[in-house]
Design an enzyme around this catalytic site. Structure first.
Site, short mmCIF file in Angstrom:
data_model
loop_
_atom_site.label_atom_id
_atom_site.label_comp_id
_atom_site.label_asym_id
_atom_site.label_seq_id
_atom_site.Cartn_x
_atom_site.Cartn_y
_atom_site.Cartn_z
NE ARG A 127 -1.24 3.46 42.94
CZ ARG A 127 -2.29 4.27 42.80
NH1 ARG A 127 -3.51 3.78 42.66
NH2 ARG A 127 -2.13 5.59 42.79
CD GLU A 180 -2.73 0.01 36.81
OE1 GLU A 180 -3.10 -0.33 37.94
OE2 GLU A 180 -2.81 1.17 36.37
CG HIS A 216 -5.56 3.06 37.35
ND1 HIS A 216 -4.28 2.83 37.84
CD2 HIS A 216 -6.14 3.86 38.27
CE1 HIS A 216 -4.13 3.45 39.01
NE2 HIS A 216 -5.23 4.09 39.28
#
Lengths: 369, 359
Positions: B272, B301, B320
């Site tokens: 993360r 993000e 991601h």
């Protein structure tokens, strides 16, 4: 009388700067060997290489007993009457196979097979993953500062990982074994192919130089073994539901154009299961025009080529721009550890020589490698 | 009286197309479970009564609007490895409903991403790709420019967070000839503790915990820095995001890792974004404290268009995607099946989220 063995003279003619630390280490270890090092200019052209060698001082070969080189050999074997061991800095020996030392003498020739496994295997894994994970697309997005699309419809969300897929290693030598080792760690099934049958545990072993922490010394990685230089045996191997084929055989008379249209068809179950092919051995092992055809008509899913036919690959070759094809300029075997490892083989062989033991990586002229 | 397990009502709420084959296989295998599938995207409008009978929920990011709507809900299986997306929901904060994650299915594809981006950096693939686009056979003679490429043999991989993803990276790292050292929150000081008791994709992972040559642990800074100082060449960040791991790595940690920039170190984050103090990472990349990075996750993000990370030559940024793959759904359901089996038998489930530790 004098004690100790007669002096040996090792001459190193290599296309890179003198690795002084390594040489001093060797001098310390082998008091009876005089070591001379000369850097030569690298050239891809056979003519230029001979020219380069002719420039060496007269008489340089006179006392040489051991030669460590890539492509620099005495023009006339008679110039080096005491030469009895040539250690090549390459895995292959094609570059010397037309030379009189090869064709007309029994001088032992050894190669640096075994040093290439780690870096070449990394190149193989990298180029396969670059394709399967659509890295080029991701790289383009990065250059545009774009955080991709979301939701999963794009190419790079449809990644298929290697678990449960089959790696076929055409030529289960030291490079093939290292690719096999990494592939197995990634969850793949590995099947191996060799020239002659490895039908005993002893034969499955790797008796050559292995970089510590790598390779497959016992031949435990493959779940199945195949062999045979004839076309039928080869095609039989290729039909084994292979998803990814690594070409890591030496280039010999028998392996020239080893893979052509029939082989690509067999590999991909007649185009129903297009496979990915990686060549890190020698360009001419693959019939290149047929490879291009097979890529264009999607018999093959893609290719990663560090070697081509010829090299350099001509600027107008279709291979450069085909989607799903990666071409690199014969760099996969090049690395900073190369020199150290290649010298390590020589060092081990010098020890074995002193003890009268069998050397690593002796070229068997009869079979061509 | 009637035989067999009590009837369960399973509601599956996932984005993407209905996985018909998987669902019919599930229905066959668990005839006592009534299975309803609803699409979770784009904006699901789920009638309140669809929640009423639900005993098991299988979802990614769609939850009931209120607890009172689903009085019979007892298990929530998440299709993700992390559980951050549910942690502010009353299911997490105000109930004892068992929450399980899909940890264990991500190892293979994420490890491949890690290997790929590490090798892309060390073998200078971007340069090679540029040559190919120009139809150029290298700069000078073949090989002369790439002699400095260093392979992974004998180098050290540090896995910050030796969970299922970390174990798969470790497994491949070892095959590449690396030395692997592991870091965990709590000490794994017995053979039993080193084991991976969770779901493992067959042919992968490190079930026995035999890959690392050394283990480190501890959520405090001193323990963390002690681990980071172990001459690591390549650090993979694979810890969950919790309040302890937020900004786990900042300038002091990068300095410890690289011995003040004297050791080139490559940092990868597939966990993360907020685990790394991103501005500090950028400073460390610019001043050479960190030699390179590959980030599949950022903070925030999407990564804003003007972030300096995009253009740094030694940085790879991907949106991601490292866990995305065609096998994902199948593996997540395979894991879920194991949990349904265990639920039916009254056994403990895989990957139960422990609220007190946050994962």
């Amino acid at each position: 009388m004098g004690g100790g063995p007669a002096n040996e003279h090792l001459l190193c003619l290599l296309p890179f700067p003198e690795p002084t630390e390594i040489l001093n280490g060797l001098r310390k270890k082998f008091h009876n060997i005089d070591i001379t090092y000369r850097e030569v200019t690298y050239s891809a052209s056979a003519e230029q290489r001979r020219e380069e060698t002719r420039k060496l001082p007269d008489g340089i070969w006179k006392d040489v007993t051991i030669l460590y080189t890539l492509f620099s050999l005495p023009e006339n074997p008679a110039d080096a009457p005491h030469l009895n061991l040539v250690h090549l800095a390459s895995a292959g020996s094609n570059q010397v196979q037309k030379h009189p030392i090869y064709t007309e003498t029994d001088v032992t020739i050894t190669t640096s097979s075994g040093v290439h496994g780690p870096q070449i295997a990394e190149w193989c894994v990298m180029t396969a993953l670059v394709q399967s994970h659509k890295y080029n697309q991701l790289h383009d997005l990065q250059k545009e500062h774009k955080w991709g699309k979301t939701g999963g419809d794009d190419d790079y969300h449809k990644v298929r990982d290697m678990v449960g897929r089959r790696l076929g290693v055409l030529g289960y030598g030291s490079i093939g074994r290292q690719v096999g080792r990494v592939a197995k760690a990634m969850g793949m099934d590995v099947v191996a192919y060799t020239a002659t049958p490895k039908d005993t545990p002893e034969k499955k072993k790797d008796q050559g130089f292995i970089v510590p922490g790598t390779g497959d010394v016992d031949g435990a990685v493959p779940t199945a073994w195949y062999s045979g230089l004839d076309k039928e045996s080869r095609v039989h191997f290729l039909k084994q539901d292979i998803d990814w084929l690594i070409v890591s055989v030496p280039l010999t008379e028998q392996t020239t154009h080893f893979l052509s249209t029939d082989e690509f068809k067999a590999l991909s179950q007649d185009g129903k299961k297009p496979a990915f092919i990686t060549n890190i051995a020698r360009g001419p092992i693959i019939d290149q025009p047929k490879l291009i055809e097979a890529l264009k008509n999607k018999t093959l899913a893609g290719a990663a080529l560090d070697v081509t036919d010829p090299e350099p690959l001509p600027e107008d070759s279709e291979l450069w721009d085909l989607p799903n094809v990666t071409v690199t300029p014969h760099v996969s075997g090049v690395g900073s550890a190369y020199t150290e490892r290649s010298f390590k083989i020589l060092e081990e062989n010098l020890v074995r020589r002193e003890k009268g033991e069998k050397l690593f990586n002796v070229v068997r002229r009869g079979r061509g490698y | 009286m009637g035989g067999g397990p009590a009837k369960e009502h399973l509601l599956i709420l996932l984005p993407g197309a209905e996985p018909k084959e998987i669902l019919s296989a599930l229905r066959k295998r668990f005839p006592h479970i009534e299975i309803t599938y609803l699409s979770a995207s784009p904006s699901p409008s789920i009638p309140d009564k669809a929640w009423n009978d639900v005993t098991i929920l299988y979802t990614l990011f769609t939850f009931p609007p209120s607890l009172s709507l689903c009085p019979h809900l007892r298990v929530v299986q998440l299709a993700s490895a992390g559980s951050n997306q549910i942690q502010s929901h009353p299911i997490y904060t105000s109930s004892d409903i068992i929450i399980t994650t899909a940890s264990g299915i991500h190892g293979p594809q994420i490890a491949e991403w890690c290997i790929m981006t590490a090798l892309v950096q060390s073998h200078e693939y971007n340069k090679l790709h540029d040559f190919q686009k120009e139809h150029r056979w290298g700069k000078k003679e073949a090989g002369s420019d790439f002699m400095h490429v260093r392979d992974m043999v004998g180098r050290r991989l540090g896995v910050l967070g030796y969970g299922s993803i970390g174990r798969q990276v470790g497994r491949v790292g070892k095959a590449l000839g690396m030395d692997v050292i592991a870091y965990t929150a709590t000490p794994k000081d017995s053979a039993e503790k080193k084991k991976d008791q969770g779901f493992i994709v067959p042919g992968t992972g490190d079930a026995e915990g035999v890959v690392p040559s050394a283990w480190y642990s501890g959520l405090d800074k001193a323990s963390l820095r002690h681990f980071l100082k172990q001459e690591i060449d390549w650090l993979v960040v694979s810890v969950p995001l919790t309040k302890e791991t937020r900004h786990f790595l900042s300038m002091d940690e990068f300095k410890a890792l690289s011995q003040d920039g004297t050791r080139p170190v490559f940092v990868q984050n597939i966990a993360r974004g907020p685990i790394l103090d991103q501005p500090a990472l950028i400073r460390a990349l610019k001043d050479g404290t960190v030699a390179g990075a590959a980030l599949d996750v950022t903070d925030p993000e999407p990564l804003p268009e003007d972030s300096e990370l995009w253009d740094m030559e030694n940085v790879i940024v991907t949106p991601h995607v490292s866990a995305a793959g065609v096998a994902y759904e199948e593996r997540a359901f395979r894991l879920f099946e194991v949990n349904l089996e265990r639920l039916g038998k009254g056994e403990g489930l895989l990957n139960v989220v422990r609220r007190e530790r946050g994962y």
